[in-house]
Scaffold this motif. Structure first.
Motif, short mmCIF file in Angstrom:
data_model
loop_
_atom_site.label_atom_id
_atom_site.label_comp_id
_atom_site.label_asym_id
_atom_site.label_seq_id
_atom_site.Cartn_x
_atom_site.Cartn_y
_atom_site.Cartn_z
N GLU A 29 34.07 -13.98 0.88
CA GLU A 29 34.68 -13.27 -0.37
C GLU A 29 33.46 -12.87 -1.20
O GLU A 29 33.67 -12.29 -2.27
CB GLU A 29 35.50 -14.34 -1.05
CG GLU A 29 37.02 -14.34 -0.45
CD GLU A 29 37.76 -13.27 -0.10
OE1 GLU A 29 37.39 -12.18 -0.67
OE2 GLU A 29 38.58 -13.12 0.95
N ILE A 30 32.04 -13.55 -1.01
CA ILE A 30 31.09 -13.21 -2.07
C ILE A 30 30.38 -12.05 -1.15
O ILE A 30 29.98 -11.88 -0.12
CB ILE A 30 30.07 -14.54 -1.80
CG1 ILE A 30 30.87 -15.62 -2.28
CG2 ILE A 30 28.85 -14.19 -2.61
CD1 ILE A 30 30.02 -17.02 -2.06
N LYS A 31 30.65 -11.02 -2.06
CA LYS A 31 30.12 -9.52 -1.68
C LYS A 31 28.65 -9.14 -2.31
O LYS A 31 28.58 -9.69 -3.53
CB LYS A 31 31.23 -8.48 -2.35
CG LYS A 31 32.80 -8.94 -1.73
CD LYS A 31 32.88 -8.46 -0.38
CE LYS A 31 34.28 -8.68 0.22
NZ LYS A 31 34.29 -8.62 1.62
N ASP A 87 29.23 -11.71 -7.84
CA ASP A 87 29.92 -12.95 -8.00
C ASP A 87 28.80 -14.27 -8.23
O ASP A 87 29.15 -15.24 -9.04
CB ASP A 87 30.43 -13.14 -6.64
CG ASP A 87 31.56 -12.36 -6.20
OD1 ASP A 87 32.25 -11.71 -7.07
OD2 ASP A 87 31.47 -11.73 -5.02
N ALA A 130 31.25 -5.35 4.05
CA ALA A 130 31.24 -4.30 3.01
C ALA A 130 30.90 -4.90 1.78
O ALA A 130 30.96 -6.06 1.42
CB ALA A 130 32.45 -3.85 3.01
N PRO A 131 29.92 -3.93 1.01
CA PRO A 131 29.57 -4.43 -0.30
C PRO A 131 30.71 -4.56 -1.21
O PRO A 131 32.10 -4.24 -0.87
CB PRO A 131 28.82 -3.11 -0.78
CG PRO A 131 29.17 -1.96 0.14
CD PRO A 131 29.69 -2.71 1.54
N LYS A 132 30.45 -4.79 -2.65
CA LYS A 132 31.57 -5.13 -3.49
C LYS A 132 31.80 -3.53 -3.72
O LYS A 132 30.79 -2.75 -4.19
CB LYS A 132 30.91 -5.78 -4.50
CG LYS A 132 31.69 -5.82 -5.54
CD LYS A 132 32.45 -7.32 -5.59
CE LYS A 132 33.15 -7.80 -6.89
NZ LYS A 132 33.73 -9.14 -6.72
N THR A 139 35.10 -15.41 -10.75
CA THR A 139 34.36 -14.54 -10.31
C THR A 139 35.29 -13.74 -9.35
O THR A 139 36.41 -13.94 -9.42
CB THR A 139 33.23 -14.99 -9.53
OG1 THR A 139 33.96 -15.60 -8.25
CG2 THR A 139 32.28 -15.80 -10.02
N GLY A 140 34.65 -12.51 -8.71
CA GLY A 140 35.72 -11.93 -7.93
C GLY A 140 36.09 -12.61 -6.84
O GLY A 140 37.24 -11.96 -6.22
N VAL A 141 35.68 -13.68 -6.53
CA VAL A 141 36.07 -14.50 -5.47
C VAL A 141 37.52 -15.05 -5.85
O VAL A 141 38.50 -15.10 -4.98
CB VAL A 141 35.09 -15.66 -5.05
CG1 VAL A 141 35.67 -16.65 -3.97
CG2 VAL A 141 33.88 -15.23 -4.35
#
Lengths: 121, 514
Positions: free
Chosen positions: A47-49, A61, B148-150, B382-384
């Motif tokens: 999940e770390i992008k 992140d 894939a990137p964010k 965070t996005g996670v």
């Protein structure tokens, strides 16, 4: 497998007798980028992008997590250049609580990640 | 819905919004713009601008609800997209001033990527992403792979639109009509939009559209600050003259990407300073945050009450992100006239009449004593884990609503966590330290104190809020104080309550309310 939150990955770097670490942001980002490519860690870090090229990867992140840890007094930075990070007053309490939220096999991966990142900085 | 079905919805949407026949008399057009002056758009670009797909962007507010605080901030994604196409060419012309590095075909591709990069933005831009964004997460992985990137939700929708069969077919017709080179690759244009590349040797093309100092960012800084009336300065001429393409060798691949000359560092510093400025003044302004929460509350109400939203005979299913492309800002405001649902009508009318939610509690470093490590668990993410956290915070807000015993709807009480600005520019920009060499490069954080920017923002400007309607302020403040003290050992001081202390309790003492 459960994904590890970036705050825990960063705190794992400080789970050593040393109280402080110099973090060069670009090297720090690259170290995690390369680690995520390792089959052993790919799943727990999925999940770390990252954005950007392999030469200058950037994860929002990780950036946010580093900032979160300072906001809650888990880490602090030293003047004058602010690249030296130290454990702050909430480190031990928060680290134990967050790490213990993962099962034993993930805890062992967390420790490995911390060691690898520290040597890459 | 699985990804295959979702893609077929995208295909239908594109098909409905693209013309079956090309224009009778295609021509180039000169368009005047407040930010970049008078500029020419080529016939194939005009034919894209003229589609319904693109014209929709006229009615997508660039800055969401910012015009409720900055009245003149009413510009749209339409002019921003036109601007990015112009700006990317300006950047390339500077690079090409000594010798041609960016070829004509690449320039065509970049202008198209600029035009199309926001074609997937939905009503009120980033505000609606807060509602539909998480639905796309699994589709992004499926479409772009594990590595894939964010990718922002609107970027992904743009990618899907540009790579749809209908759009490709339309673009092929334009290529044929205007004798464009077959080398213009729509797949590569779509990858630029999501920050990806086919070949790291051509990374610089993507960086013009989706990079640390890309044309998108520079356009929105200039445009947003101009239309909001907040002056922000970036020395663009200096920045553009200092951009070059350099080779960076990594372990397994050679990356050709944009770098900045040492005397252009000041311009990057200006970009970062302006970013902080715009975040604190506009994007994270508490009234704009309140409006975003009101918007989310409306869609939460629609979802939980299973309300059928039908506007002029068109029914919308908001579990499907495609509905957000079809549901315009006009449709949204039309909900204020619904006859059959007084709750929904009132919630939308509150936005129309600027009867905003107010801050019952402000939570930041100066208003709360952190008594244990719960602060991270509750407020920071965070996005996670942001989606997971936001579900938890909704549960808490609903608990506060119940404990407060107030008559407002639970969809009008929100715990809001504005995101702090990221520092991508500072981490992934490289500086050429030798004027005569393209290969001696170092990260930009060696040149100015990015860390201090971030610390100052977090310490002084980052706040979280509990919002509620004006008539419930004191009860909600009391219930919030009670809840956090009892459940998480957080104690607020007087500064946490901008509209007065909670009812029936003294500051910093346990509340007897519940």
């Amino acid at each position: 497998m459960e994904c590890i939150i970036p705050e825990v990955l960063i705190m794992s770097m400080f789970d050593t007798p040393k109280d402080s670490l110099t973090i060069d942001v670009s090297k720090f980002q690259k170290a995690f980028y390369h680690l995520k490519k390792e089959p052993e860690f790919k799943d727990v870090m999925r999940e770390i992008k990252f954005r950007g090229s392999p030469a200058s990867p950037y994860s929002e992140d990780l950036d946010e997590a580093l900032s979160n840890l300072q906001y809650i007094h888990v880490l602090s930075r030293k003047n004058p250049d602010l690249v030296e990070y130290m454990k702050a007053e909430k480190f031990t309490e928060t680290w134990e609580k967050l790490r213990n939220g993962y099962n034993v096999s993930i805890q062992s991966l967390i420790s490995k990640i911390g060691e690898i990142i520290v040597t890459s900085l | 819905m699985n990804f295959k079905d979702f893609k077929s919805h995208i295909e239908d949407y594109c098909n409905e919004n693209l013309p079956t026949n090309l224009e009778l008399k295609p021509s180039s057009k000169i368009i005047h713009d407040t930010t970049w002056g008078t500029n020419l758009y080529r016939p194939h670009e005009v034919s894209i601008i003229n589609t319904q797909l693109f014209q929709r962007l006229r009615h997508v507010s660039q800055m969401g609800f910012a015009n409720y605080v900055y009245p003149s901030a009413r510009h749209s994604r339409f002019e921003h997209s036109l601007g990015v196409a112009i700006l990317v060419e300006k950047m390339c012309k500077h690079i090409n001033s000594d010798k041609v590095i960016i070829t004509g075909n690449d320039l065509f591709s970049l202008r198209l990527a600029g035009l199309l990069h926001d074609i997937g933005h939905c009503l009120f831009s980033h505000t609606s992403e807060l509602v539909y964004g998480h639905i796309l997460d699994s589709y992004i992985t499926e479409a772009l792979g594990d590595d894939a990137p964010k990718v922002a939700p609107h970027e992904f929708l743009s990618y899907l639109i540009v790579t749809s069969q209908s759009f490709k077919k339309y673009f092929d017709q334009l290529k044929k009509r205007d004798s464009l080179s077959s080398k213009i690759d729509i797949e590569e244009i779509a990858l630029m939009i999501v920050g990806m590349v086919k070949d790291e040797n051509r990374r610089y093309l993507t960086s013009f559209i989706n990079g640390p100092f890309d044309a998108d960012k520079i356009d929105y800084f200039q445009r947003d600050s101009h239309f909001s009336g907040l002056p922000a300065q970036i020395d663009l001429d200096r920045l553009f003259y200092e951009i070059q393409i350099s080779n960076t060798n990594t372990e397994d691949v050679v990356v050709r990407d944009l770098t900045i000359g040492i005397t252009g560092v000041m311009s990057i510093e200006q970009i970062m300073f302006n970013k902080m400025y715009l975040y604190s003044s506009i994007y994270n302004h508490h009234k704009i945050e309140a409006l975003d929460c009101m918007f989310k509350g409306i869609f939460e109400y629609i979802s939980e009450s299973k309300t059928n939203v039908t506007i002029f005979g068109r029914e919308f299913d908001f579990e499907n992100p495609i509905s957000f492309l079809k549901f315009s800002e006009f449709d949204f405001y039309a909900l204020a006239n619904l006859e059959n649902d007084t709750v929904l009508r009132r919630m939308v009318q509150n936005i129309l009449n600027r009867k905003l939610l107010k801050r019952a509690v402000v939570i930041n470093k100066s208003t709360v004593s952190v008594t244990n490590g719960e602060f991270l668990d509750l407020f920071l993410s965070t996005g996670v884990n942001r989606q997971q956290k936001s579900i938890r915070l909704r549960e808490i807000a609903k608990q506060i609503h119940q404990n407060a015993g107030v008559s407002c709807s639970p969809h009008e009480i929100w715990i809001d966590l504005p995101k702090a600005p990221n520092l991508e520019e500072g981490s992934s920009t490289y500086v050429r330290i030798n004027k005569n060499s393209d290969t001696e490069i170092v990260p930009i954080d060696k040149f100015f104190p990015i860390a201090q920017f971030q610390d100052l923002y977090n310490n002084n400007k980052r706040s979280f809020y509990v919002f509620c309607p004006e008539e419930c302020l004191k009860e909600v403040a009391a219930a919030t104080q009670n809840y956090f003290q009892k459940e998480h050992n957080l104690v607020f001081n007087n500064k946490a309550f901008p509209y007065g202390l909670p009812v029936s309790i003294k500051p910093n003492t346990p509340c007897q309310h519940d």
